[in-house]
Write an enzyme that holds these catalytic residues in place. Structure first.
Site, mmCIF file in Angstrom:
data_model
loop_
_atom_site.group_PDB
_atom_site.id
_atom_site.type_symbol
_atom_site.label_atom_id
_atom_site.label_comp_id
_atom_site.label_asym_id
_atom_site.label_seq_id
_atom_site.Cartn_x
_atom_site.Cartn_y
_atom_site.Cartn_z
ATOM 1 N N ARG A 37 32.597 31.600 33.764
ATOM 2 C CA ARG A 37 31.764 30.782 34.657
ATOM 3 C C ARG A 37 31.309 29.493 33.986
ATOM 4 O O ARG A 37 31.293 28.421 34.597
ATOM 5 C CB ARG A 37 30.504 31.563 35.029
ATOM 6 C CG ARG A 37 30.690 32.337 36.264
ATOM 7 C CD ARG A 37 29.373 32.826 36.797
ATOM 8 N NE ARG A 37 29.677 33.552 37.999
ATOM 9 C CZ ARG A 37 28.913 34.495 38.515
ATOM 10 N NH1 ARG A 37 27.785 34.820 37.955
ATOM 11 N NH2 ARG A 37 29.278 35.098 39.632
ATOM 12 N N LYS A 198 33.605 51.690 48.925
ATOM 13 C CA LYS A 198 33.057 52.181 50.186
ATOM 14 C C LYS A 198 33.370 51.306 51.386
ATOM 15 O O LYS A 198 33.270 50.081 51.310
ATOM 16 C CB LYS A 198 31.531 52.253 50.055
ATOM 17 C CG LYS A 198 31.087 53.335 49.115
ATOM 18 C CD LYS A 198 29.588 53.401 49.078
ATOM 19 C CE LYS A 198 29.113 54.628 48.330
ATOM 20 N NZ LYS A 198 27.675 54.645 48.212
ATOM 21 N N GLY A 355 33.613 40.554 41.356
ATOM 22 C CA GLY A 355 33.570 40.898 39.933
ATOM 23 C C GLY A 355 34.616 41.916 39.514
ATOM 24 O O GLY A 355 35.374 41.709 38.569
ATOM 25 N N GLY A 378 29.081 38.196 45.332
ATOM 26 C CA GLY A 378 28.401 38.341 46.625
ATOM 27 C C GLY A 378 28.726 37.207 47.590
ATOM 28 O O GLY A 378 28.955 37.437 48.783
HETATM 29 P P1 AMP Z 1 33.635 47.736 45.010
HETATM 30 O O1 AMP Z 1 32.450 47.303 44.197
HETATM 31 O O2 AMP Z 1 33.288 48.214 46.381
HETATM 32 O O3 AMP Z 1 34.749 46.694 45.004
HETATM 33 O O4 AMP Z 1 34.204 49.038 44.297
HETATM 34 C C1 AMP Z 1 34.802 49.013 43.042
HETATM 35 C C2 AMP Z 1 34.748 50.392 42.478
HETATM 36 O O5 AMP Z 1 35.434 51.283 43.323
HETATM 37 C C3 AMP Z 1 35.411 50.478 41.125
HETATM 38 O O6 AMP Z 1 34.435 50.876 40.184
HETATM 39 C C4 AMP Z 1 36.454 51.579 41.302
HETATM 40 O O7 AMP Z 1 36.529 52.459 40.206
HETATM 41 C C5 AMP Z 1 35.955 52.313 42.511
HETATM 42 N N1 AMP Z 1 37.037 53.029 43.196
HETATM 43 C C6 AMP Z 1 38.164 52.521 43.690
HETATM 44 N N2 AMP Z 1 38.922 53.482 44.213
HETATM 45 C C7 AMP Z 1 38.278 54.650 44.042
HETATM 46 C C8 AMP Z 1 38.573 56.010 44.382
HETATM 47 N N3 AMP Z 1 39.683 56.354 45.012
HETATM 48 N N4 AMP Z 1 37.653 56.947 44.068
HETATM 49 C C9 AMP Z 1 36.506 56.602 43.438
HETATM 50 N N5 AMP Z 1 36.180 55.343 43.093
HETATM 51 C C10 AMP Z 1 37.056 54.374 43.397
#
Ligand code: AMP
Length: 401
Positions: A37, A198, A355, A378
């Protein structure tokens, strides 16, 4: 929609600029651990200094919650910024007050000063007009170069734009141009990759994207909820059963706008959430009850790689699996490499942000070959949601007043 004004190197000789940057880089043991950054900001701002601008830089650093707290001093950023610019950088130990104002007035042409964390004052996050008046004393022209903080209406990103002539900085302009090109006017077919943990945190992103791109690849933990909605067994996988209706809604929206939703066709199921945990690769109907899906399988990589090869634009946020743990980083890394190669070959424009995504691209050694990697987390997500970011709205408003 009205446009904002962009600061132009030729206009700035002798001008006193107050520049809002996002220098909120990760620091471990008092040392900056990732200077991306800071370096990106420095590269944009250097030509303004070379033209003779007198620059005072404002930034937040961590979350001190409106109080002076030495754990959140921005001081560790100072030497890294100086190195990136190749000039010495002065320091003001408060971002408001007589001493900082005098120091900003005493800057010679081509000199730069960094002020202590703006979030040491409660007026910053409250977007307080009085605090903005104090900040505005640091310059005659305001420049916002903090795209990654643009989803917040704070005094140094919003209220200050009503007090001084307000311009977008070089990095801000670069980010917005790249994102508009990718999302509003992409070369088609355009595909979005939305991965991560999620569905619930990316509902608005998915709803907006299915109306804009030709295909959305859903990966990561989010894909588990889609698989559950489609009636596949997902064992102990991370999933949000309460989001199944949302999945159906997203599918309906996608069908209406002719956007394909692409899910993995095979999955890697682990018997533990741990690096190198025992695992099996199976089609979508084979996840054992006592296992969890942690990655997409090799057949999925092939299917998605073909989608990439037939696309002209890719917009990527979120990993395809639990990429922090080997071997569950396979799909994310393989697909990042595919996208990087197609970009290098000149057939694909690849834009990524967030990130985790940037960390995954770095692990794959793919980030440098992407067309554009946003520094924002974000703000990048809110942009993908189709929201107008308040700091950009403020710059637009300032340009017409
Ligand atoms: P996000 O912040 O929503 O982009 O989520 C990123 C996180 O999702 C990372 O820490 C990944 O390890 C986790 N992740 C991705 N796929 C899976 C999965 N199938 N099961 C559990 N965690 C996951």
């Amino acid at each position: 929609m009205s446009e904002f004004r962009t600061i132009n190197a030729a206009d700035v000789a002798g001008q006193r600029l107050v520049v809002r940057a996002d220098l909120n880089a990760p620091v471990q043991g008092g040392k900056v651990s990732d200077a991306t950054r800071i370096q990106r900001f420095a590269a944009g701002i250097k030509p303004l200094l070379d033209e003779g601008a007198r620059i005072t830089v404002l930034s937040h650093f961590g979350r001190p919650k409106g109080e002076r707290n030495k754990d959140f001093t921005i001081a560790p950023i100072l030497p890294v910024l100086a190195e990136a610019l190749g000039v010495s950088v002065r320091f003001a130990d408060d971002c408001i007050g007589a001493a900082a104002v005098l120091a900003s007035e005493n800057l010679a042409n081509g000199e730069i000063m960094l002020c202590e964390n703006v979030r040491f004052h409660p007026g910053e996050e409250a977007n307080d007009a009085g605090f903005a008046v104090e900040l505005a004393k640091l310059g005659d022209i305001y420049v916002n170069d903090a795209f990654s903080a643009a989803h917040r209406a704070h005094a140094s990103t919003a209220a200050i734009t009503t007090l001084l002539p307000a311009f977008a900085g070089p990095l801000m302009a670069e980010e917005i141009t790249a994102l508009i090109a990718a999302l509003e006017d992409p070369k088609r077919p355009a595909v979005a990759v939305v991965g991560g943990a999620k569905v619930s945190s990316k509902i608005a992103v998915l709803k907006n994207l299915v109306g804009k791109v030709d295909a959305v690849v859903v990966g990561g933990g989010m894909a588990n909820t889609f698989m559950l909605a489609d009636g596949h067994p997902i064992g102990k996988s991370l999933c949000e059963a309460d989001q199944v209706p949302t999945v159906h809604e997203i599918r309906e929206l996608a069908a209406k706008s002719g956007c394909k939703i692409i899910l993995p066709v095979d999955v890697v199921c682990a018997f533990d959430f741990a690096p190198n945990a025992k695992n099996i690769t199976t089609d979508l109907d084979g996840c054992p009850e006592d296992a969890m899906i942690l990655d997409a399988g090799p057949k999925s990589v092939k299917v998605i790689a073909d989608v990439f090869a037939n696309s002209k634009t890719i917009l990527w946020n979120g990993p395809m699996g639990a990429f922090e743990m080997e071997p569950f980083d396979m799909a994310t890394i393989a697909l990042a490499k595919v996208a990087a190669k197609l970009t290098k070959d000149g057939t694909l424009a690849s834009i990524a942000g967030g990130g985790d995504t940037v960390a995954a691209l770095n692990v794959a050694g793919a980030a440098d070959d992407f067309t554009y990697v946003s520094t924002a987390g974000g703000a990048f997500l809110e942009w993908l949601e189709g929201k107008e970011l308040p700091a950009i709205a403020a710059l637009r408003l300032a340009a017409v007043n």
